[in-house]
Design a protein around this motif. Structure first.
Motif, PDB file in Angstrom:
ATOM      1  N   ILE A 127       0.774  -1.244   0.106  1.00 37.18           N
ATOM      2  CA  ILE A 127       0.241   0.090  -0.018  1.00 37.18           C
ATOM      3  C   ILE A 127       0.795   1.429   0.038  1.00 37.18           C
ATOM      4  O   ILE A 127       0.662   2.306  -0.830  1.00 37.18           O
ATOM      5  CB  ILE A 127      -0.944   0.067   1.144  1.00 37.18           C
ATOM      6  CG1 ILE A 127      -1.905  -1.033   0.846  1.00 37.18           C
ATOM      7  CG2 ILE A 127      -1.681   1.379   1.404  1.00 37.18           C
ATOM      8  CD1 ILE A 127      -2.930  -1.474   1.950  1.00 37.18           C
ATOM      9  N   LYS A 170       0.612   4.094  -3.140  1.00 38.92           N
ATOM     10  CA  LYS A 170       0.526   5.539  -2.503  1.00 38.92           C
ATOM     11  C   LYS A 170       1.605   6.452  -3.106  1.00 38.92           C
ATOM     12  O   LYS A 170       1.368   7.651  -3.646  1.00 38.92           O
ATOM     13  CB  LYS A 170       0.402   5.624  -0.954  1.00 38.92           C
ATOM     14  CG  LYS A 170      -1.228   5.356  -0.801  1.00 38.92           C
ATOM     15  CD  LYS A 170      -1.330   5.543   0.761  1.00 38.92           C
ATOM     16  CE  LYS A 170      -2.624   4.705   1.281  1.00 38.92           C
ATOM     17  NZ  LYS A 170      -3.710   5.889   0.729  1.00 38.92           N
ATOM     18  N   ASN A 219      -3.645   8.656  -9.108  1.00 39.88           N
ATOM     19  CA  ASN A 219      -4.846   8.244  -9.042  1.00 39.88           C
ATOM     20  C   ASN A 219      -5.379   8.870 -10.423  1.00 39.88           C
ATOM     21  O   ASN A 219      -6.138   9.864 -10.304  1.00 39.88           O
ATOM     22  CB  ASN A 219      -5.222   8.839  -7.816  1.00 39.88           C
ATOM     23  CG  ASN A 219      -6.576   8.223  -7.523  1.00 39.88           C
ATOM     24  OD1 ASN A 219      -7.244   7.378  -8.161  1.00 39.88           O
ATOM     25  ND2 ASN A 219      -7.386   8.619  -6.277  1.00 39.88           N
ATOM     26  N   GLY A 264      -9.884   6.356 -10.114  1.00 43.54           N
ATOM     27  CA  GLY A 264      -9.799   5.549  -8.980  1.00 43.54           C
ATOM     28  C   GLY A 264      -8.690   4.236  -9.229  1.00 43.54           C
ATOM     29  O   GLY A 264      -8.925   3.247  -8.604  1.00 43.54           O
ATOM     30  N   SER A 268      -5.550   4.108  -8.311  1.00 46.05           N
ATOM     31  CA  SER A 268      -4.829   3.502  -7.034  1.00 46.05           C
ATOM     32  C   SER A 268      -5.769   2.967  -5.995  1.00 46.05           C
ATOM     33  O   SER A 268      -5.270   2.071  -5.477  1.00 46.05           O
ATOM     34  CB  SER A 268      -4.143   4.994  -6.575  1.00 46.05           C
ATOM     35  OG  SER A 268      -3.697   4.670  -5.296  1.00 46.05           O
ATOM     36  N   GLU A 269      -6.846   3.264  -5.874  1.00 45.06           N
ATOM     37  CA  GLU A 269      -7.789   2.758  -4.917  1.00 45.06           C
ATOM     38  C   GLU A 269      -8.226   1.333  -5.164  1.00 45.06           C
ATOM     39  O   GLU A 269      -8.066   0.601  -4.344  1.00 45.06           O
ATOM     40  CB  GLU A 269      -9.189   3.565  -4.929  1.00 45.06           C
ATOM     41  CG  GLU A 269     -10.233   3.075  -3.886  1.00 45.06           C
ATOM     42  CD  GLU A 269     -11.373   3.815  -3.900  1.00 45.06           C
ATOM     43  OE1 GLU A 269     -12.255   3.579  -2.886  1.00 45.06           O
ATOM     44  OE2 GLU A 269     -11.590   4.903  -4.578  1.00 45.06           O
ATOM     45  N   ASN A 323      -6.160  -0.659  -7.023  1.00 44.33           N
ATOM     46  CA  ASN A 323      -4.854  -1.263  -6.747  1.00 44.33           C
ATOM     47  C   ASN A 323      -4.718  -1.817  -5.025  1.00 44.33           C
ATOM     48  O   ASN A 323      -4.426  -2.812  -4.690  1.00 44.33           O
ATOM     49  CB  ASN A 323      -3.649  -0.512  -7.130  1.00 44.33           C
ATOM     50  CG  ASN A 323      -3.779  -0.740  -8.726  1.00 44.33           C
ATOM     51  OD1 ASN A 323      -4.317  -1.393  -9.408  1.00 44.33           O
ATOM     52  ND2 ASN A 323      -2.896   0.413  -9.118  1.00 44.33           N
ATOM     53  N   ILE A 324      -5.279  -0.889  -4.299  1.00 46.18           N
ATOM     54  CA  ILE A 324      -5.292  -0.827  -2.791  1.00 46.18           C
ATOM     55  C   ILE A 324      -6.116  -2.056  -2.475  1.00 46.18           C
ATOM     56  O   ILE A 324      -5.749  -3.013  -1.650  1.00 46.18           O
ATOM     57  CB  ILE A 324      -5.428   0.353  -2.217  1.00 46.18           C
ATOM     58  CG1 ILE A 324      -4.344   1.252  -2.285  1.00 46.18           C
ATOM     59  CG2 ILE A 324      -5.770   0.027  -0.560  1.00 46.18           C
ATOM     60  CD1 ILE A 324      -4.308   2.635  -1.692  1.00 46.18           C
ATOM     61  N   TYR A 325      -7.222  -2.100  -3.086  1.00 45.81           N
ATOM     62  CA  TYR A 325      -8.238  -3.190  -2.586  1.00 45.81           C
ATOM     63  C   TYR A 325      -7.720  -4.613  -3.171  1.00 45.81           C
ATOM     64  O   TYR A 325      -7.977  -5.543  -2.478  1.00 45.81           O
ATOM     65  CB  TYR A 325      -9.655  -2.780  -3.312  1.00 45.81           C
ATOM     66  CG  TYR A 325     -10.512  -1.917  -2.749  1.00 45.81           C
ATOM     67  CD1 TYR A 325     -10.720  -2.061  -1.436  1.00 45.81           C
ATOM     68  CD2 TYR A 325     -10.799  -0.699  -3.368  1.00 45.81           C
ATOM     69  CE1 TYR A 325     -11.746  -1.138  -0.817  1.00 45.81           C
ATOM     70  CE2 TYR A 325     -11.776   0.302  -2.726  1.00 45.81           C
ATOM     71  CZ  TYR A 325     -12.107  -0.054  -1.213  1.00 45.81           C
ATOM     72  OH  TYR A 325     -13.016   0.854  -0.536  1.00 45.81           O
TER      73      TYR A 325
END
Length: 434
Positions: free
Chosen positions: A107, A111, A116, A119, A121-122, A124-126
């Motif tokens: 994570i 970041k 981003n 979405g 980046s979001e 990829n975090i999920y």
């Protein structure tokens, strides 16, 4: 093979074939929905680290545990308590720390380095969070598999991965509109179901009572554990080397290598791993009891069988790879161009197939004799050769060389291993002990 081995191999082979057949159907679904697309390339790139760790532990844990368990122990309570105290709880604590490190570092990397956009980046975090759960849950399965194999119980470890394959299939088919995250969700849900199968079996066999929390690890063996883990890490690095050339390859080629590897690995998993899994407890017992005559006979037979089968499948893949891939994968987003690209990689990858099967057998011998340093040396040399050849081939725009370099690395590794094991170990130690 004697009658009991033939029966066990037959059962194990059938179970593995069924499991891998469903797993291959899963790949057909993924190919139909995602094809050789940018999104699937990105998912595979993110998935590379957790799947490498899981594969690393899947192979390393049995090699660590099985040769160090007393396979002649007649008391069930003593056997399972020893397993729990020396290995299970220490392994669980190790996995907790490993999972936390993977998730937090991934994570942080996303970041810092991602922009981003819509979405991305979001998402990829999920994916990292889901893959972290998968890393922990499926790695617990690896130690249960080692336990069952040590007791020469092969069926449940071969069938239980079905839960993951089926979960992914249903998740992707019914929730495809949510994108690649459906693959990650199916992966985690299936891993939970897989562990439930083992807990149910433990409960049925009244084994759970032996798993009370207690730590009595053998710290003197930690150096051997690290060597084995490093060996398996090097073995998994072939995939990472290929994917490290993502930016140098045309779009979709990483996906093509992925599908070619899946097809090439079908006989490796169904035949090579079945033979390796079957003989490992037996050759470990031979080594523990000093019965090197039976050890030699077992190895000679299995090596000859593996080389004959591997050579036959190589001829099939090399000459009819495009036809096989077309029949299996050409549908949906997986078109004719994808067939041509994938078959090219499969042709070069299959060159090393007989040696990959032989390498499995020789690896089991190294671990059974606890000669990990020899395997570490040969594997390091093979990986270096793989990287140097891959770098050269890509610079020359010979992209199929990525698969050819893998084949050449395994050929080199097997030749060196045979030289060490059959000359240095067999003739200087085995016959001497007899």
């Amino acid at each position: 093979m004697n009658h009991s081995w033939k029966k066990s191999f037959g059962i194990l082979l059938v179970a593995t074939v069924v499991s891998k057949a469903i797993g291959f159907i899963r790949e057909l679904v993924l190919a139909s929905k995602f094809g050789v697309s940018k999104d699937f390339d990105v998912l595979l790139a993110i998935f590379a680290i957790p799947t490498t760790i899981v594969s690393l532990l899947l192979y390393a844990v049995p090699h660590i545990i099985i040769p160090r368990l007393d396979l002649n122990e007649q008391s069930e309570s003593n056997f399972y308590r020893s397993f729990s105290e020396k290995y299970f709880w220490a392994y669980v604590l190790f996995l907790i720390g490993l999972t936390i490190f993977y998730v937090t570092s991934s994570i942080f990397y996303i970041k810092i380095n991602s922009i981003n956009i819509d979405g991305e980046s979001e998402l990829n975090i999920y994916l990292v969070l889901f893959f972290g759960c998968y890393l922990f849950l499926n790695s617990i399965y690896t130690i249960f598999k080692a336990l069952y194999n040590a007791k020469e119980k092969f069926i449940l470890p071969a069938f239980s991965p079905l839960s993951i394959h089926i979960s992914i299939i249903f998740s992707v088919i019914f929730f495809y509109r949510y994108g690649v995250i459906t693959f990650a969700f199916g992966l985690v849900f299936g891993s939970v179901l897989q562990l439930l199968l083992y807990f149910i079996d433990f409960k049925r066999k009244n084994i759970l009572k032996y798993f009370r929390f207690s730590l009595k690890p053998n710290k003197l063996e930690y150096s051997s554990y690290l060597i084995i883990i490093f060996i398996e890490l090097l073995g998994q690095s072939y995939m990472l080397i290929d994917r490290s050339f993502l930016r140098e390859l045309p779009e979709g080629h990483i996906s093509a290598i992925h599908y070619a590897s899946i097809i090439n690995n079908l006989p490796v998993t169904m035949i090579g791993m079945s033979i390796g899994t079957l003989i490992f407890p037996s050759i470990t017992k031979f080594a523990q009891n000093g019965d090197f005559g039976k050890l030699q006979a077992t190895l000679n037979k299995t090596l000859i069988i593996s080389l004959i089968i591997g050579s036959s499948i190589f001829i099939l893949f090399f000459n009819f790879g495009d036809f096989i891939i077309s029949i299996l994968l050409e549908r949906g987003n997986f078109g004719y161009d994808a067939v041509v690209t994938t078959s090219n990689y499969l042709s070069y990858l299959s060159v090393g197939l007989p040696f990959i099967l032989a390498h499995i057998i020789l690896t089991k011998l190294c671990f059974a004799l606890q000669k990990e340093k020899i395997l570490l040396l040969t594997t390091m040399c093979a990986v270096i050769l793989k990287y140097v050849l891959s770098l050269y081939f890509v610079q020359e725009d010979f992209f199929g060389g990525l698969s050819l370099s893998t084949s050449l690395a395994f050929i080199f590794n097997v030749i060196i291993l045979i030289g060490f094991l059959y000359k240095k170990i067999h003739y200087t130690k085995v016959f001497k002990n007899e």
